[in-house]
Design a protein around this motif. Sequence first.
Motif, PDB file in Angstrom:
ATOM      1  N   THR A  80      47.306  21.887  37.013  1.00 46.42           N
ATOM      2  CA  THR A  80      46.077  22.017  37.795  1.00 46.42           C
ATOM      3  C   THR A  80      44.833  21.814  36.932  1.00 46.42           C
ATOM      4  O   THR A  80      43.809  21.373  37.429  1.00 46.42           O
ATOM      5  CB  THR A  80      45.973  23.404  38.452  1.00 46.42           C
ATOM      6  OG1 THR A  80      45.837  24.400  37.430  1.00 46.42           O
ATOM      7  CG2 THR A  80      47.173  23.687  39.336  1.00 46.42           C
ATOM      8  N   LYS A 114      42.998  24.133  35.912  1.00 49.22           N
ATOM      9  CA  LYS A 114      41.987  25.088  36.371  1.00 49.22           C
ATOM     10  C   LYS A 114      42.350  26.517  35.958  1.00 49.22           C
ATOM     11  O   LYS A 114      43.501  26.924  36.040  1.00 49.22           O
ATOM     12  CB  LYS A 114      41.873  25.056  37.895  1.00 49.22           C
ATOM     13  CG  LYS A 114      41.444  23.742  38.465  1.00 49.22           C
ATOM     14  CD  LYS A 114      41.471  23.813  39.987  1.00 49.22           C
ATOM     15  CE  LYS A 114      41.216  22.461  40.599  1.00 49.22           C
ATOM     16  NZ  LYS A 114      41.369  22.525  42.062  1.00 49.22           N
ATOM     17  N   GLU A 120      41.683  30.011  37.299  1.00 47.56           N
ATOM     18  CA  GLU A 120      41.165  30.683  38.490  1.00 47.56           C
ATOM     19  C   GLU A 120      41.651  32.116  38.631  1.00 47.56           C
ATOM     20  O   GLU A 120      41.490  32.723  39.681  1.00 47.56           O
ATOM     21  CB  GLU A 120      41.539  29.885  39.743  1.00 47.56           C
ATOM     22  CG  GLU A 120      40.909  28.509  39.778  1.00 47.56           C
ATOM     23  CD  GLU A 120      41.231  27.728  41.044  1.00 47.56           C
ATOM     24  OE1 GLU A 120      42.075  28.178  41.851  1.00 47.56           O
ATOM     25  OE2 GLU A 120      40.620  26.669  41.224  1.00 47.56           O
ATOM     26  N   GLY A 177      45.166  28.058  40.127  1.00 44.53           N
ATOM     27  CA  GLY A 177      45.080  27.364  38.849  1.00 44.53           C
ATOM     28  C   GLY A 177      46.305  27.620  37.993  1.00 44.53           C
ATOM     29  O   GLY A 177      47.438  27.603  38.488  1.00 44.53           O
ATOM     30  N   SER A 218      37.458  32.245  35.590  1.00 45.93           N
ATOM     31  CA  SER A 218      36.740  31.018  35.925  1.00 45.93           C
ATOM     32  C   SER A 218      36.591  30.164  34.666  1.00 45.93           C
ATOM     33  O   SER A 218      36.748  30.660  33.555  1.00 45.93           O
ATOM     34  CB  SER A 218      35.355  31.375  36.474  1.00 45.93           C
ATOM     35  OG  SER A 218      34.585  30.213  36.686  1.00 45.93           O
ATOM     36  N   ASP A 219      36.268  28.911  34.848  1.00 43.50           N
ATOM     37  CA  ASP A 219      35.967  28.038  33.707  1.00 43.50           C
ATOM     38  C   ASP A 219      34.462  27.971  33.442  1.00 43.50           C
ATOM     39  O   ASP A 219      34.013  27.204  32.607  1.00 43.50           O
ATOM     40  CB  ASP A 219      36.531  26.634  33.953  1.00 43.50           C
ATOM     41  CG  ASP A 219      38.041  26.601  33.747  1.00 43.50           C
ATOM     42  OD1 ASP A 219      38.521  27.214  32.773  1.00 43.50           O
ATOM     43  OD2 ASP A 219      38.735  25.973  34.555  1.00 43.50           O
TER      44      ASP A 219
END
Length: 185
Positions: free
Chosen positions: A109, A111, A113, A119, A165-166
């Motif tokens: 993914t 990501k 998350e 993610g 989060s990123d």
Amino acid sequence: MITTIRWTGLAAGLLLATAPVLTAAPARAADSLTTTLHRLTADGTGEAIGTITITETSKGAVFKTDLKGLPPGDHGIHVHQNGACGPSESNGTKVPGGAAGGHWDPASTGKHEGPAGHGHRGDLPVLKVAADGTAKESLTAPAIKDLSALKGHAIIVHAGGDNSSDEPRPLGGGGARLACGVIGG
């Protein structure tokens, strides 16, 4: 008398022939996995700081921590791609725990998350360390349904917290790697 001996011999032969069938049972998945975590250094792993026991539940895998000697506060904790805790090198500098690779992301993914997002599967809830440096938490990872899939991956405790989060910093902002253990290793 001969009839009785033949019948007993026949019964014994049938019993022996079916014995493997009676005793063979399908292999059952482990009820839990326990991993010892070690402090990370630029040269590898140091002393043990405790254990994490992982169990499979209907709500996902539960990571029960029994850790000591960590800095108080929030820490990111993740299952990582590789089953190694040694250092790696980046731009000529040793990176403690770098051999563990990135967060476990079997669906690619890309990501971060958090445990309830879609993610990285290795994203776990934030680890809260008490003022005395201990962490006795139960962290549920709803995306992890099969303990056997965890074997051969590392668990890393990061220096900083994790905002799932990123943004504003990649991978939740956990930063440096403090401790590591290989699951099933």
